[in-house]
Design an enzyme around this catalytic site. Sequence first.
Site, short mmCIF file in Angstrom:
data_model
loop_
_atom_site.label_atom_id
_atom_site.label_comp_id
_atom_site.label_asym_id
_atom_site.label_seq_id
_atom_site.Cartn_x
_atom_site.Cartn_y
_atom_site.Cartn_z
N LYS A 11 -40.66 -6.81 33.26
CA LYS A 11 -39.50 -8.01 32.42
C LYS A 11 -39.99 -8.50 31.35
O LYS A 11 -41.00 -8.52 30.99
CB LYS A 11 -39.37 -9.12 33.90
CG LYS A 11 -38.99 -8.49 35.16
CD LYS A 11 -38.70 -9.57 36.01
CE LYS A 11 -38.11 -8.90 37.61
NZ LYS A 11 -37.84 -10.23 38.53
N TYR A 51 -28.41 -6.34 39.79
CA TYR A 51 -28.91 -7.40 40.74
C TYR A 51 -27.52 -7.96 41.37
O TYR A 51 -27.54 -8.86 41.83
CB TYR A 51 -29.52 -8.70 39.68
CG TYR A 51 -31.02 -8.35 39.79
CD1 TYR A 51 -31.85 -8.24 40.73
CD2 TYR A 51 -31.35 -8.58 38.41
CE1 TYR A 51 -33.17 -8.22 40.45
CE2 TYR A 51 -32.91 -8.41 38.29
CZ TYR A 51 -33.78 -8.31 39.35
OH TYR A 51 -35.15 -8.24 39.08
N ASN A 114 -41.04 -13.70 36.60
CA ASN A 114 -42.15 -13.24 37.35
C ASN A 114 -42.52 -11.98 37.02
O ASN A 114 -43.18 -11.22 37.87
CB ASN A 114 -41.92 -13.63 38.95
CG ASN A 114 -40.64 -12.60 39.51
OD1 ASN A 114 -40.05 -11.84 38.77
ND2 ASN A 114 -40.23 -12.70 40.77
N HIS A 117 -40.37 -6.24 38.51
CA HIS A 117 -39.46 -5.80 39.70
C HIS A 117 -39.95 -4.71 40.36
O HIS A 117 -40.53 -3.79 39.77
CB HIS A 117 -38.06 -5.58 39.33
CG HIS A 117 -37.08 -4.86 40.30
ND1 HIS A 117 -36.71 -5.48 41.28
CD2 HIS A 117 -37.12 -3.51 40.46
CE1 HIS A 117 -36.13 -4.59 42.14
NE2 HIS A 117 -36.33 -3.44 41.49
N GLU A 128 -31.81 2.66 42.48
CA GLU A 128 -32.26 1.95 41.14
C GLU A 128 -32.82 2.93 40.18
O GLU A 128 -32.41 2.91 38.94
CB GLU A 128 -33.33 1.06 41.56
CG GLU A 128 -32.96 0.17 42.37
CD GLU A 128 -33.74 -1.12 42.86
OE1 GLU A 128 -33.49 -2.33 43.43
OE2 GLU A 128 -35.13 -0.81 42.42
P1 DAT Z 1 -38.12 -9.59 44.37
O1 DAT Z 1 -38.04 -9.53 42.74
O2 DAT Z 1 -39.70 -10.23 44.67
O3 DAT Z 1 -37.86 -8.60 45.18
P2 DAT Z 1 -35.71 -10.91 45.36
O4 DAT Z 1 -34.97 -9.60 45.15
O5 DAT Z 1 -35.50 -12.11 46.16
O6 DAT Z 1 -37.21 -11.11 44.75
O7 DAT Z 1 -34.94 -11.57 43.71
C1 DAT Z 1 -34.90 -10.89 42.52
C2 DAT Z 1 -35.36 -11.70 41.41
O8 DAT Z 1 -34.34 -13.13 41.31
C3 DAT Z 1 -36.48 -12.36 41.50
O9 DAT Z 1 -37.56 -11.38 41.17
C4 DAT Z 1 -36.42 -13.52 40.66
C5 DAT Z 1 -35.16 -14.19 40.76
N1 DAT Z 1 -34.92 -15.40 42.02
C6 DAT Z 1 -35.41 -15.03 43.45
N2 DAT Z 1 -35.26 -16.26 43.81
C7 DAT Z 1 -35.12 -17.15 42.88
C8 DAT Z 1 -35.17 -18.68 42.85
N3 DAT Z 1 -35.18 -19.35 43.92
N4 DAT Z 1 -34.96 -19.11 41.60
C9 DAT Z 1 -35.01 -18.32 40.48
N5 DAT Z 1 -34.99 -17.19 40.45
C10 DAT Z 1 -35.23 -16.55 41.55
MG MG Z 2 -35.70 -7.69 45.23
#
Ligand code: DAT
Ligand code: MG
Length: 140
Positions: A11, A51, A114, A117, A128
């Site tokens: 990212k 997303y 973070n 992905h 994807e």
């Molecule tokens: P992952 O990337 O671990 O699969 P996810 O699919 O639940 O996590 O969410 C996608 C992305 O969205 C994640 O990498 C960062 C963002 N995100 C998730 N939860 C969040 C939150 N509570 N606050 C801000 N960004 C968030």
């Molecule tokens: Mg995810």
Amino acid sequence: MAVQRTFSILKPDATERNLTGAINALIEKAGLRIVAQKRIRMTREQAETFYAVHKERPFFGELVDFMISGPVVVQVLEGENAVLKYRDVMGATDPSKAADGTIRKLHAKSIGENSVHGSDAPETAAIEIAQFFSGNEIVG
Ligand code: DAT
Ligand code: MG
């Protein structure tokens, strides 16, 4: 467990801090092979499509803005049990909850920024991968 492919994104917070090589080293050390890779700037439309599953979540706008804020590196990773293996290498979404030695524990700035992905299932991996790569760009 058969050889699988998963989709990965390094990212904007990772490319901005020049962490492509450090993260790729962790990927390769885990036994995953980078079989396709390119550095791109996502369009807003690409990020929104990618997303879309999160579009009702309160952080969706912030997430899309972040994903288009700088270059990303999109990758296809291949290996035994690649989908779950990469989720393990990445660590938990929230870096404060990620296990020691994981990419997110080592490098992520916050739950939003973070660093990486990774697909959550083989079915989503296929969707994807197809969003960003044509078949002849993947060299296994
Ligand atoms: P992952 O990337 O671990 O699969 P996810 O699919 O639940 O996590 O969410 C996608 C992305 O969205 C994640 O990498 C960062 C963002 N995100 C998730 N939860 C969040 C939150 N509570 N606050 C801000 N960004 C968030
Ligand atoms: Mg995810």
